[in-house]
Design a protein around this motif. Structure first.
Motif, PDB file in Angstrom:
ATOM      1  N   HIS A  43     -47.878  -8.524  27.068  1.00 28.58           N
ATOM      2  CA  HIS A  43     -46.794  -7.595  26.724  1.00 28.58           C
ATOM      3  C   HIS A  43     -46.565  -6.603  27.854  1.00 28.58           C
ATOM      4  O   HIS A  43     -47.513  -6.062  28.419  1.00 28.58           O
ATOM      5  CB  HIS A  43     -47.143  -6.784  25.465  1.00 28.58           C
ATOM      6  CG  HIS A  43     -46.716  -7.420  24.195  1.00 28.58           C
ATOM      7  ND1 HIS A  43     -45.400  -7.603  23.850  1.00 28.58           N
ATOM      8  CD2 HIS A  43     -47.446  -7.914  23.161  1.00 28.58           C
ATOM      9  CE1 HIS A  43     -45.331  -8.180  22.666  1.00 28.58           C
ATOM     10  NE2 HIS A  43     -46.568  -8.390  22.234  1.00 28.58           N
ATOM     11  N   ASN A  47     -43.458  -2.328  25.706  1.00 25.47           N
ATOM     12  CA  ASN A  47     -43.674  -2.910  24.379  1.00 25.47           C
ATOM     13  C   ASN A  47     -44.922  -2.331  23.720  1.00 25.47           C
ATOM     14  O   ASN A  47     -44.915  -2.013  22.526  1.00 25.47           O
ATOM     15  CB  ASN A  47     -43.820  -4.431  24.467  1.00 25.47           C
ATOM     16  CG  ASN A  47     -42.522  -5.135  24.753  1.00 25.47           C
ATOM     17  OD1 ASN A  47     -41.501  -4.506  25.028  1.00 25.47           O
ATOM     18  ND2 ASN A  47     -42.550  -6.454  24.716  1.00 25.47           N
ATOM     19  N   LYS A  50     -44.221   1.184  22.570  1.00 25.22           N
ATOM     20  CA  LYS A  50     -43.334   1.168  21.403  1.00 25.22           C
ATOM     21  C   LYS A  50     -44.111   0.788  20.141  1.00 25.22           C
ATOM     22  O   LYS A  50     -43.967   1.431  19.094  1.00 25.22           O
ATOM     23  CB  LYS A  50     -42.174   0.200  21.646  1.00 25.22           C
ATOM     24  CG  LYS A  50     -41.105   0.234  20.576  1.00 25.22           C
ATOM     25  CD  LYS A  50     -39.890  -0.600  20.967  1.00 25.22           C
ATOM     26  CE  LYS A  50     -38.801  -0.463  19.924  1.00 25.22           C
ATOM     27  NZ  LYS A  50     -37.582  -1.191  20.321  1.00 25.22           N
ATOM     28  N   LEU A  57     -40.728  -4.274  17.600  1.00 24.58           N
ATOM     29  CA  LEU A  57     -39.999  -4.760  18.770  1.00 24.58           C
ATOM     30  C   LEU A  57     -38.723  -5.454  18.322  1.00 24.58           C
ATOM     31  O   LEU A  57     -38.684  -6.096  17.274  1.00 24.58           O
ATOM     32  CB  LEU A  57     -40.865  -5.748  19.560  1.00 24.58           C
ATOM     33  CG  LEU A  57     -42.184  -5.215  20.105  1.00 24.58           C
ATOM     34  CD1 LEU A  57     -42.934  -6.327  20.826  1.00 24.58           C
ATOM     35  CD2 LEU A  57     -41.964  -4.023  21.025  1.00 24.58           C
ATOM     36  N   ASP A  61     -36.657  -6.387  23.519  1.00 22.58           N
ATOM     37  CA  ASP A  61     -38.023  -6.041  23.919  1.00 22.58           C
ATOM     38  C   ASP A  61     -38.871  -7.289  24.134  1.00 22.58           C
ATOM     39  O   ASP A  61     -39.702  -7.344  25.040  1.00 22.58           O
ATOM     40  CB  ASP A  61     -38.731  -5.209  22.836  1.00 22.58           C
ATOM     41  CG  ASP A  61     -38.078  -3.876  22.548  1.00 22.58           C
ATOM     42  OD1 ASP A  61     -37.557  -3.250  23.489  1.00 22.58           O
ATOM     43  OD2 ASP A  61     -38.088  -3.467  21.363  1.00 22.58           O
ATOM     44  N   ARG A  62     -38.694  -8.265  23.270  1.00 24.46           N
ATOM     45  CA  ARG A  62     -39.543  -9.458  23.295  1.00 24.46           C
ATOM     46  C   ARG A  62     -39.219 -10.415  24.444  1.00 24.46           C
ATOM     47  O   ARG A  62     -40.072 -11.191  24.843  1.00 24.46           O
ATOM     48  CB  ARG A  62     -39.421 -10.210  21.967  1.00 24.46           C
ATOM     49  CG  ARG A  62     -40.129  -9.518  20.824  1.00 24.46           C
ATOM     50  CD  ARG A  62     -40.123 -10.389  19.566  1.00 24.46           C
ATOM     51  NE  ARG A  62     -40.777  -9.709  18.471  1.00 24.46           N
ATOM     52  CZ  ARG A  62     -40.140  -9.076  17.491  1.00 24.46           C
ATOM     53  NH1 ARG A  62     -38.814  -9.042  17.479  1.00 24.46           N
ATOM     54  NH2 ARG A  62     -40.808  -8.493  16.526  1.00 24.46           N
TER      55      ARG A  62
END
Length: 181
Positions: A43, A47, A50, A57, A61-62
């Motif tokens: 990650h 991420n 967060k 997420l 983001d992913r």
């Protein structure tokens, strides 16, 4: 003999948080002599921050994380290695992104009821995943269907050793097939 054909392969151990992906993956990798890559380690910093703040997420983001997972699978394939990569892979489009450009990727889907997984999550210590985010993961999860024949479902209802054995039994025939060229 075509030297561009790779004999490496990756098995993505997928599911929502607290299904045992990392611990089961470690045990299975040890039993079968496979490399283990924990997707949580891939990650990006943003991420992790967060998630630590308790925010789920989103797809944006992913994306860089899934690209790193895909690249790890590609690396295993190109180096003729076999390994397990731990990654939630909750949506079909995430799994499709991981498949893209990788010929030898299979998924093991660790699944169980919300109640069972919530109980296991409550027992975990020191992980950045927050309990309230489990519902978000279940809401996001797209359970693999028949159009994803490279996904093997593994029920996590049972002891740790039973779940590990189910995964080993699921993978052994795939590893045997790859040894018979």
């Amino acid at each position: 003999m075509n030297e561009s054909v790779s004999q490496g392969s990756s098995f993505i151990l997928m599911g929502v948080s607290s299904t045992g992906k990392t611990s089961v993956g470690t045990a299975v990798a040890n039993k079968l002599g496979l490399k283990l890559i924990d997707g949580d380690d891939l990650h990006p910093r943003a991420n992790i921050i967060k998630m630590r703040q308790g925010h789920p997420l989103n797809d944006e983001d992913r994306l860089p994380w899934l690209e790193r997972i895909r690249d790890a699978a590609f690396s295993l394939e190109q180096k003729s290695e076999k390994g397990i990569i731990v990654c939630s892979a909750l949506k079909k489009k995430y799994r499709d992104l991981i498949r893209d450009g990788n010929e030898n990727v299979k998924f093991l889907f660790l699944h169980g009821s919300f109640a069972l997984i919530l109980e296991r999550m409550k027992q975990r210590k020191g992980h950045f995943m927050k309990e309230e985010m489990l519902k978000s993961q279940f809401d996001t999860l797209e359970i693999p269907q028949a159009d994803e024949p490279d996904v093997i479902a593994v029920d996590i209802d049972g002891s740790f050793d039973e779940v590990v054995e189910r995964c080993v039994r699921a993978l052994e025939p795939l590893l045997d097939l790859q040894h018979k060229e």
